[in-house]
Write an enzyme that holds these catalytic residues in place. Structure first.
Site, PDB file in Angstrom:
ATOM      1  N   PHE A 191       2.543   8.713   4.676  1.00  0.00           N
ATOM      2  CA  PHE A 191       4.192   8.448   5.259  1.00  0.00           C
ATOM      3  C   PHE A 191       5.005   7.736   4.484  1.00  0.00           C
ATOM      4  CE2 PHE A 191       1.282   9.664   8.996  1.00  0.00           C
ATOM      5  CZ  PHE A 191       1.617  11.010   9.081  1.00  0.00           C
ATOM      6  N   GLY A 192       4.481   7.253   3.509  1.00  0.00           N
ATOM      7  CA  GLY A 192       5.545   6.368   2.658  1.00  0.00           C
ATOM      8  C   GLY A 192       4.631   5.189   2.055  1.00  0.00           C
ATOM      9  N   VAL A 193       5.507   4.470   1.085  1.00  0.00           N
ATOM     10  CA  VAL A 193       5.069   3.299   0.469  1.00  0.00           C
ATOM     11  C   VAL A 193       5.625   2.120   0.917  1.00  0.00           C
ATOM     12  CG1 VAL A 193       6.691   3.605  -1.284  1.00  0.00           C
ATOM     13  CG2 VAL A 193       4.784   2.212  -1.975  1.00  0.00           C
ATOM     14  N   ASN A 234       0.705  -1.237   0.071  1.00  0.00           N
ATOM     15  CA  ASN A 234       0.101   0.027  -0.002  1.00  0.00           C
ATOM     16  C   ASN A 234       0.982   1.240   0.073  1.00  0.00           C
ATOM     17  OD1 ASN A 234       0.658   0.873   2.889  1.00  0.00           O
ATOM     18  ND2 ASN A 234      -0.369  -1.098   3.449  1.00  0.00           N
ATOM     19  N   GLU A 235       0.110   2.329  -0.242  1.00  0.00           N
ATOM     20  CA  GLU A 235       0.954   3.574  -0.297  1.00  0.00           C
ATOM     21  C   GLU A 235      -0.054   4.700   0.696  1.00  0.00           C
ATOM     22  OE1 GLU A 235       3.216   6.871  -3.085  1.00  0.00           O
ATOM     23  OE2 GLU A 235       2.041   5.360  -3.863  1.00  0.00           O
ATOM     24  N   GLY A 236       0.680   5.214   1.591  1.00  0.00           N
ATOM     25  CA  GLY A 236      -0.070   6.233   2.506  1.00  0.00           C
ATOM     26  C   GLY A 236       0.396   7.438   2.485  1.00  0.00           C
ATOM     27  N   ASP A 283      -3.429   7.169  16.470  1.00  0.00           N
ATOM     28  CA  ASP A 283      -3.944   6.687  15.150  1.00  0.00           C
ATOM     29  C   ASP A 283      -4.375   5.017  15.043  1.00  0.00           C
ATOM     30  OD1 ASP A 283      -5.053   7.069  12.689  1.00  0.00           O
ATOM     31  OD2 ASP A 283      -3.452   6.746  11.700  1.00  0.00           O
TER      32      ASP A 283
END
EC number: 2.7.11.22
Length: 358
Positions: A63-65, A59-61, A176
């Site tokens: 703060f980074g992939v 996944n990619e969010g 979170d």
């Protein structure tokens, strides 16, 4: 995605002194500056990303992939998280420094483990190699047809509370917690992940960022704009997760902060001077035209759970953060000692990996 060819002479990271200075220009807190300085020595011997074969993107969010990758030397499968640097002019993002620091220090069965720091071709290409885990709980609940059994729910929540209790005992707030940030192994173990927003806290409490926690899991005190908050914000998120695992639906799906707060009041009732004295001193409290709704309607959403299960859920979702149960006390709740007993993790159900190969 092409595989990176292995270099016969394994590369090591050799950060120059001026590069260290550039990184340390980041406006870190004093403790974080000291911590990053302490990483210079380990960095000088860390491995290159060429030591890993990238298999696919998980996944990619924000703060980074994250990639699924294989260590070419040991053939171990790992999660390789590349830290986003696009907008960083002065080194590693503060969120990533905090995540690395927290994960290096927290060692617990119910917290995802960082294995090592890995560098790419230059200082702006940095990865965290972490244990690979087959599922995130949100994705898993979307694909499985049957809900978890009561004994399985009990095991999941017990493991979550074990991890949260350990975090809080070590003066860390996650900030979170949500089902998408909980990982589930094929050995029935739940692990807390994604520490990009995590912060260490102390006593006395100091102001912290307000814009934390995904909206649907955000505690009422945060929605009301407080900057002085406690680990109780994580406990509210645990309550939302507990409810979601039971029903397979998100409990409070607000479209905005105001709508989220409105849904909370409709479900749990409006606060009073007696039930939550500090409410009326919170920055945004004066903007709410509170209609008198003294009733807690949570039970209507969960009519079939046991009295002890409901009591724990209610204590986790207490409006007043000062009265909200702690993780350590929650683990002692009668819910965990009534039948059915928590299921042994080794007897928990397993499924094929839910990560989409992209």
């Amino acid at each position: 995605m092409s595989n990176i060819q292995e270099n016969e002479n394994k590369e090591t990271c050799n950060i120059k002194e001026n590069e260290n200075k550039e990184i340390l220009k980041e406006n870190f807190k004093n403790k974080e500056k000291q911590y990053f300085s302490s990483l210079r020595s380990p960095y000088s011997a860390c491995r290159s990303v060429d030591c890993f074969k990238k298999l696919y993107t998980i996944n990619e969010g924000a703060f980074g992939v994250v990639y699924c990758a294989q260590d070419k030397e040991t053939e171990e499968i790992v999660a390789l998280k590349k830290i986003k640097m696009e907008r960083e002019r002065e080194g590693i993002p503060i969120t990533s420094v905090r995540e690395i620091k927290v994960l290096m220090e927290l060692k617990h069965d119910n917290i995802v483990q960082i294995k090592e720091i890995v560098l790419g071709k230059n200082i702006n290409s940095i990865f965290m190699a972490m244990e690979f885990i087959d599922h995130d709980l949100r994705g898993l609940m979307e694909v499985i047809k049957k809900p978890f059994l009561p004994s399985e729910i009990k095991t999941l929540i017990q493991q979550l509370l074990n991890g949260v209790s350990y975090m809080h005992d070590n003066w860390v707030i996650h900030r979170d917690l949500k089902t998408a940030n909980l990982l589930y192994t094929n050995k029935g173990v739940l692990k807390i992940a994604d520490f990009g927003l995590a912060r260490e806290y102390g006593s006395p409490l100091k102001p912290l960022s307000k814009g934390v926690v995904t909206l649907w899991y955000r505690a009422p005190e945060l929605l009301l704009d407080t900057e002085i908050y406690t680990p109780a914000i994580d406990i509210w998120s645990v309550g939302c997760i507990f409810a979601e695992i039971i029903s397979k639906e998100v409990l409070l799906q607000g479209s905005s902060e105001i709508d989220q707060m409105d849904k909370i009041f409709k479900l749990f009732g409006t606060p009073t001077e007696k039930s939550w004295p500090a409410f009326f001193k919170l920055p945004l409290a004066k903007y709410f035209n509170l209609t008198d709704q003294p009733y807690n309607n949570l039970k209507s959403k969960f009519p079939h759970i046991t009295d002890n299960a409901f009591d724990l859920l209610n204590k986790l979702l207490e409006l007043n953060p000062e009265a909200r149960i702690s993780a350590s006390d929650a683990l002692k709740h009668p819910y965990f000692f009534e039948n059915p007993q928590p299921r042994d993790p080794l007897l928990m159900p397993t499924w094929p990996s839910s990560h989409k190969k992209t």
